[in-house]
Write an enzyme that holds these catalytic residues in place. Sequence first.
Site, short mmCIF file in Angstrom:
data_model
loop_
_atom_site.label_atom_id
_atom_site.label_comp_id
_atom_site.label_asym_id
_atom_site.label_seq_id
_atom_site.Cartn_x
_atom_site.Cartn_y
_atom_site.Cartn_z
N HIS A 17 -16.07 63.97 -71.25
CA HIS A 17 -17.45 64.28 -71.63
C HIS A 17 -17.72 65.79 -71.54
O HIS A 17 -18.38 66.36 -72.40
CB HIS A 17 -18.45 63.56 -70.70
CG HIS A 17 -18.38 62.07 -70.74
ND1 HIS A 17 -18.20 61.30 -69.61
CD2 HIS A 17 -18.50 61.18 -71.76
CE1 HIS A 17 -18.22 60.01 -69.94
NE2 HIS A 17 -18.39 59.91 -71.24
N LYS A 41 -25.11 47.39 -69.58
CA LYS A 41 -23.95 47.62 -68.72
C LYS A 41 -24.37 47.61 -67.26
O LYS A 41 -25.41 48.15 -66.92
CB LYS A 41 -23.34 49.01 -69.01
CG LYS A 41 -22.53 49.10 -70.28
CD LYS A 41 -21.86 50.48 -70.34
CE LYS A 41 -21.11 50.69 -71.64
NZ LYS A 41 -20.56 52.06 -71.73
N ARG A 90 -12.66 58.41 -79.12
CA ARG A 90 -11.29 58.36 -78.61
C ARG A 90 -10.43 57.56 -79.57
O ARG A 90 -10.95 56.85 -80.43
CB ARG A 90 -11.28 57.70 -77.22
CG ARG A 90 -11.84 58.59 -76.14
CD ARG A 90 -12.25 57.79 -74.92
NE ARG A 90 -13.36 56.89 -75.25
CZ ARG A 90 -13.98 56.12 -74.37
NH1 ARG A 90 -13.60 56.13 -73.11
NH2 ARG A 90 -14.96 55.34 -74.75
N SER A 128 -14.92 56.15 -68.30
CA SER A 128 -15.65 56.13 -67.03
C SER A 128 -15.29 54.87 -66.25
O SER A 128 -15.10 54.92 -65.03
CB SER A 128 -17.16 56.14 -67.30
OG SER A 128 -17.54 57.33 -67.95
P1 ADP Z 1 -21.93 54.82 -73.68
O1 ADP Z 1 -22.18 53.87 -72.57
O2 ADP Z 1 -23.14 55.17 -74.47
O3 ADP Z 1 -20.73 54.51 -74.55
P2 ADP Z 1 -20.34 56.77 -72.27
O4 ADP Z 1 -20.87 57.53 -71.12
O5 ADP Z 1 -19.25 55.79 -72.03
O6 ADP Z 1 -21.62 56.16 -72.94
O7 ADP Z 1 -19.85 57.78 -73.39
C1 ADP Z 1 -20.74 58.68 -74.00
C2 ADP Z 1 -20.09 59.26 -75.22
O8 ADP Z 1 -18.92 59.98 -74.84
C3 ADP Z 1 -19.62 58.21 -76.23
O9 ADP Z 1 -19.75 58.75 -77.52
C4 ADP Z 1 -18.17 58.01 -75.88
O10 ADP Z 1 -17.43 57.55 -76.99
C5 ADP Z 1 -17.80 59.42 -75.49
N1 ADP Z 1 -16.66 59.44 -74.56
C6 ADP Z 1 -16.36 58.59 -73.56
N2 ADP Z 1 -15.24 58.96 -72.94
C7 ADP Z 1 -14.79 60.06 -73.57
C8 ADP Z 1 -13.63 60.90 -73.43
N3 ADP Z 1 -12.69 60.65 -72.54
N4 ADP Z 1 -13.53 61.96 -74.25
C9 ADP Z 1 -14.45 62.21 -75.19
N5 ADP Z 1 -15.54 61.45 -75.41
C10 ADP Z 1 -15.71 60.39 -74.61
#
Ligand code: ADP
Length: 160
Positions: A17, A41, A90, A128
Site C-alpha cells: 500500500h 470483512k 496484484r 493484509s
Molecule cells: P479492500 O478491503 O478495499 O480490498 P485493502 O486494504 O485490502 O482494501 O486494499 C486496498 C487497495 O490496495 C486495493 O486496491 C488492493 O487491491 C490494493 N492492495 C492490496 N495489497 C496490495 C499490495 N500488496 N500491493 C499493491 N496494492 C495492494
Amino acid sequence: MTTAVYPGSFDPITLGHVDIITRASQMFDSVLMAVVKNPGKQANIPLDERLILVKDSIKHLSNVEVQAFEGLTVDLAKAHNAKVIIRGLRAVSDFEYEFAMSQMNKRLCPGVETIFMMAGLEYQFLSSSMTNEVARLGGDIQGLVPDNVLAYLSKQADAQ
Ligand code: ADP
C-alpha cells in the site's frame, strides 16, 4: 488541482500500500487515503488504530491526507471534488473483483474514473490478511509492513 481518493481497509497497511500511495502522491496534487470500516470483512485491527498506523506510515508524504470513512467511495470522491479513485492490482487475484467494482462505481458516478496501479513486483503476493496470519503465528513479517505496523502486530501476537 487534481485530487484522488485511495480507499481500502488497510487492516493493516502494508509496504504494498505504501508503494502505491507513494507513487500516486507523485501523480496527483493531493491524495486522500480513506480507511474504510468495511462491514463485509471481520477486522483484525480496530478502525481507530488502523487510522493511526496509516497516518504514521505516510506522514512523510506532504500531499496525502488520511481519514476514516464509511459509505460509498464515489460519495467521498464527490465530497472532495476528486475525479479519480486509485486501486492497486496484484497479479491475477484482484482483477475480477476490482473490475466489477470499477464498473459499479462508474455507473453510480460517471464523472469519477478508477485508475489501477500495478503492485510493485516485490509486493505482488502480499496481502493484509496473510500478514496478520503470519504475525499471529509468530512468523517474520519484516520487509512487508512499515516498522510501526511490525511493532503493533508483534505486540498483538505476544498478547495472545
Ligand atoms: P479492500 O478491503 O478495499 O480490498 P485493502 O486494504 O485490502 O482494501 O486494499 C486496498 C487497495 O490496495 C486495493 O486496491 C488492493 O487491491 C490494493 N492492495 C492490496 N495489497 C496490495 C499490495 N500488496 N500491493 C499493491 N496494492 C495492494
